[in-house]
Scaffold this active site. Structure first.
Site, PDB file in Angstrom:
ATOM      1  CB  CYS A 118      75.567   1.753  10.617  1.00  0.00           C
ATOM      2  SG  CYS A 118      75.248   0.131   9.879  1.00  0.00           S
ATOM      3  CG  HIS A 260      79.013   1.388  12.651  1.00  0.00           C
ATOM      4  ND1 HIS A 260      78.176   0.521  13.336  1.00  0.00           N
ATOM      5  CD2 HIS A 260      79.024   0.944  11.358  1.00  0.00           C
ATOM      6  CE1 HIS A 260      77.715  -0.384  12.502  1.00  0.00           C
ATOM      7  NE2 HIS A 260      78.215  -0.163  11.303  1.00  0.00           N
ATOM      8  CG  ASN A 290      77.580  -3.746  11.074  1.00  0.00           C
ATOM      9  OD1 ASN A 290      76.817  -3.132  11.817  1.00  0.00           O
ATOM     10  ND2 ASN A 290      77.930  -3.277   9.881  1.00  0.00           N
TER      11      ASN A 290
END
Length: 339
Positions: A118, A260, A290
């Protein structure tokens, strides 16, 4: 011989791509024991895009995002000097960047993968910036792309509700110091906590009879959500403040906070710790979930398409995730112009 002059760096263009197939919370509740309300209130996610079909891979999304970024500025792919693919889900364990280089026609580009989950796109931008500042390369394509749906255990409701597939791309170019838009960065890693978010490798039970060699495979994605939340909420604000302080800037100088896209609670908690209004948070995880390394460039590209970010805005970009790794980039946005 390369020039010893330090160059500035500007983000010249962006692009993004998501799969067509959308999986909403209601449908997930037919797969595992959960509900739309349970997912929405705890994560802020309403739906996510999944790359379906046996012949689709992260490369397909990365190529589409890259071509969109190139087309926006009418740049010939042969002008790209370097391609950095930030991904933790390549379709080839040896790397996928070279396949993208070939398929988009970037015949003059060096290409390599960067694995930081990420945080991958942030590390990719920082890496590209160093090549540009040193005068080694002029035009660099940075891609953040992941298809973690291929690594999720769809019987595990703690993870399958969170992740989606996507790709985002940015083209960075050398510029004068006056035009420089990447003001500073701050990066960290703490491997002590690496087990909290991982796709671990596991040996099989039967070794090779003669060599006593164990061969295995990678397991499903594992995440300790509670610990990852605590890590993000405690460390990301510190990283942002440290980066701002290095520039003699304050939280009041921030126009947009682009984190993020992991969980709405994390976004709000980080903003609250920094005393930043939620109106300044760029967020699209309700639509995509995500998307790992793709989340920041995807959200950035959408924010630009919606004209949220304008010339000279200060955008604080922060990534965090597996490793555990985290980092911040401070950007003074400059409108797209060809050098």
């Amino acid at each position: 011989m390369k020039s010893s002059i330090t160059h500035g760096v500007k983000i010249l263009s962006t692009g993004s791509a998501v799969p067509h197939f959308s999986l909403n919370n209601q449908t997930i509740s037919e797969i595992v024991q959960t509900s739309d309300e349970w997912i929405s209130t705890r994560t802020g996610i309403k739906e996510r895009r999944l790359l379906t079909g046996s012949h689709q891979s992260v490369i397909d999304l990365a190529i589409l995002a890259s071509r969109k970024a190139l087309d926006k500025i009418s740049m010939d792919p042969s002008q790209i000097d370097l391609i950095i693919l930030a991904t933790s889900s390549p379709n080839d364990l040896f790397g996928s960047a070279s396949q993208i280089q070939f398929k988009i026609g970037a015949v003059n580009a060096v290409a390599f993968d960067l694995t930081a989950a990420c945080s991958g796109f942030v590390l990719g931008i920082v890496t590209a910036s160093q090549f540009i500042r040193s005068g080694t390369y002029c035009n660099i394509l940075v891609i953040g792309a992941d298809v973690l749906s291929k690594w999720v255990d769809w019987s595990d409701r703690s993870t399958c509700i969170l992740f989606g597939d996507a790709a985002g791309a940015a083209i960075l170019q050398s510029c004068s110091d006056i035009e420089n838009s990447i003001l500073n960065f701050q990066l960290n890693t703490d491997g002590y906590y690496s087990s909290h978010l991982s796709i671990p490798y596991q040996d099989n039970d039967k070794p090779h009879a003669f060599l006593n060699l164990h061969q295995g495979s990678f397991k499903y994605l594992y995440m300790n959500g509670r610990e990852v939340y605590k890590f993000a909420v405690s460390q990301v604000p510190l990283s942002i403040l440290k980066c701002l302080n290095s520039l003699n800037m304050s939280v009041n100088d921030i126009n947009w906070l682009l984190l993020h896209q992991a969980n709405e609670r994390i976004l709000n908690a980080v903003a609250e710790k920094l005393s930043i209004s939620r109106d300044k948070i760029i967020a699209n995880l309700s639509k995509y979930g995500n998307t790992s390394a793709a989340s920041i460039p995807l959200a950035l590209d959408e924010a630009l398409q919606e004209s949220k970010i304008v010339d000279n805005d200060i955008v604080v970009i922060a990534g965090f995730g597996a490793g555990l790794t985290w980092g911040t980039i401070i950007v003074r946005w400059k409108e797209f112009t060809l050098g």
